[in-house]
Design an enzyme around this catalytic site. Sequence first.
Site, mmCIF file in Angstrom:
data_model
loop_
_atom_site.group_PDB
_atom_site.id
_atom_site.type_symbol
_atom_site.label_atom_id
_atom_site.label_comp_id
_atom_site.label_asym_id
_atom_site.label_seq_id
_atom_site.Cartn_x
_atom_site.Cartn_y
_atom_site.Cartn_z
ATOM 1 N N ILE A 32 112.384 -0.635 111.502
ATOM 2 C CA ILE A 32 113.103 0.096 112.736
ATOM 3 C C ILE A 32 112.062 -0.167 113.770
ATOM 4 O O ILE A 32 112.454 -0.326 114.898
ATOM 5 C CB ILE A 32 113.450 1.452 112.133
ATOM 6 C CG1 ILE A 32 114.355 1.590 111.128
ATOM 7 C CG2 ILE A 32 113.644 2.315 113.571
ATOM 8 C CD1 ILE A 32 114.591 3.115 110.432
ATOM 9 N N TYR A 181 107.020 11.747 100.027
ATOM 10 C CA TYR A 181 107.412 10.858 101.303
ATOM 11 C C TYR A 181 108.341 11.801 102.254
ATOM 12 O O TYR A 181 108.030 11.822 103.238
ATOM 13 C CB TYR A 181 108.032 9.560 100.865
ATOM 14 C CG TYR A 181 108.862 9.023 101.991
ATOM 15 C CD1 TYR A 181 107.811 8.075 103.057
ATOM 16 C CD2 TYR A 181 110.124 9.001 102.307
ATOM 17 C CE1 TYR A 181 108.511 7.625 104.316
ATOM 18 C CE2 TYR A 181 110.705 8.354 103.489
ATOM 19 C CZ TYR A 181 109.672 7.791 104.253
ATOM 20 O OH TYR A 181 110.299 7.279 105.530
ATOM 21 N N LYS A 185 107.736 13.143 106.346
ATOM 22 C CA LYS A 185 108.655 12.898 107.196
ATOM 23 C C LYS A 185 108.891 14.315 107.898
ATOM 24 O O LYS A 185 109.123 14.402 108.905
ATOM 25 C CB LYS A 185 109.847 12.066 106.956
ATOM 26 C CG LYS A 185 109.386 10.699 106.569
ATOM 27 C CD LYS A 185 108.543 9.835 107.232
ATOM 28 C CE LYS A 185 109.296 9.729 108.643
ATOM 29 N NZ LYS A 185 108.583 8.585 109.564
#
Length: 315
Positions: A32, A181, A185
């Site tokens: 991204i 994870y 975030k």
Amino acid sequence: MSSASPTPPWSVQRLPRADGRVFLVTGGNAGIGYFVAEQLSATGATVVLGSRNPAKAEAATASIRARVAGARVRAVRLDLAGLSSLRTAVEALGVDRLDAVVHNAGVALDDPPRKETGDGHELMFGTNHLGHFALTRWLMPLLSAAPAARVVTMGSFAAKSERLDLDDLQSRQDYRPKRTYGRSKLAQMYFGVELDRRLRAAGSTVASVVVHPGGALDSLTPSRPPVHVRTTGARLSAAPAALLVQGKHAGAWPAVRAVLDPAVRGGQLWGPRVFGLRGEPRREPVWNHLADPVPAARLWDASRDLTGVDPGGVR
């Protein structure tokens, strides 16, 4: 009597010009982040890719220059897992102001075992959250020197179903890669929201915006060789998924809008329009757990203690 022409509706296909502005995209060499950098480069801005891998950064800058005529793009070595290197990386930018930073870089581990950074932090939490927390500290003078700079934090839709364990931020007691994870975030997103609270309280001209890319798959992402190559087989097999999710080029859109759109405000959350998973970017309500200032403040204090810095001294 003439009247000002109305502002045209936002379109990812007609980005506003940003000549003379300077943007930093962490992890801009792949995924991204690459598409954020490519799209911002098309506005005439100077775009700096922060990357820990010089060879991948060189390939990404070459790809952008091949697709964007006159692109002002370059790279700086940036390793978010090494906190002591971040001040030097910021000095290497060689600019007197920064109009926006997109906190995009990150690592995801699919399988055990648990790993640590050189500073002794769990790798995903240490890189994805603590690295960006500390980086913001060193970037703040450059951001404050711009007239209306933005810190754009790239979260994840996966964080919507997660909750932080403030007593085990480093996942020492219960480590599960996917959950760790997601929590890393979520920590990033808490940071983005809390940063804006503190910037507003301090009367800063810098704004902090949180975004997420929705569902962004490699198999739906257009090829950018050698940065990303999509095979015909992958494209065909992923076609049904396109009804629900999108490629990483589209996952970049919320971040690009958060950088460029003057209507975006600090403290907001932006994501894809369709169920938060795909489509053009739109503002969405800040998730209930993300809006809670208590865990955000506790995370801030813990992050300050773990990194030894406070972003810009904003309290």
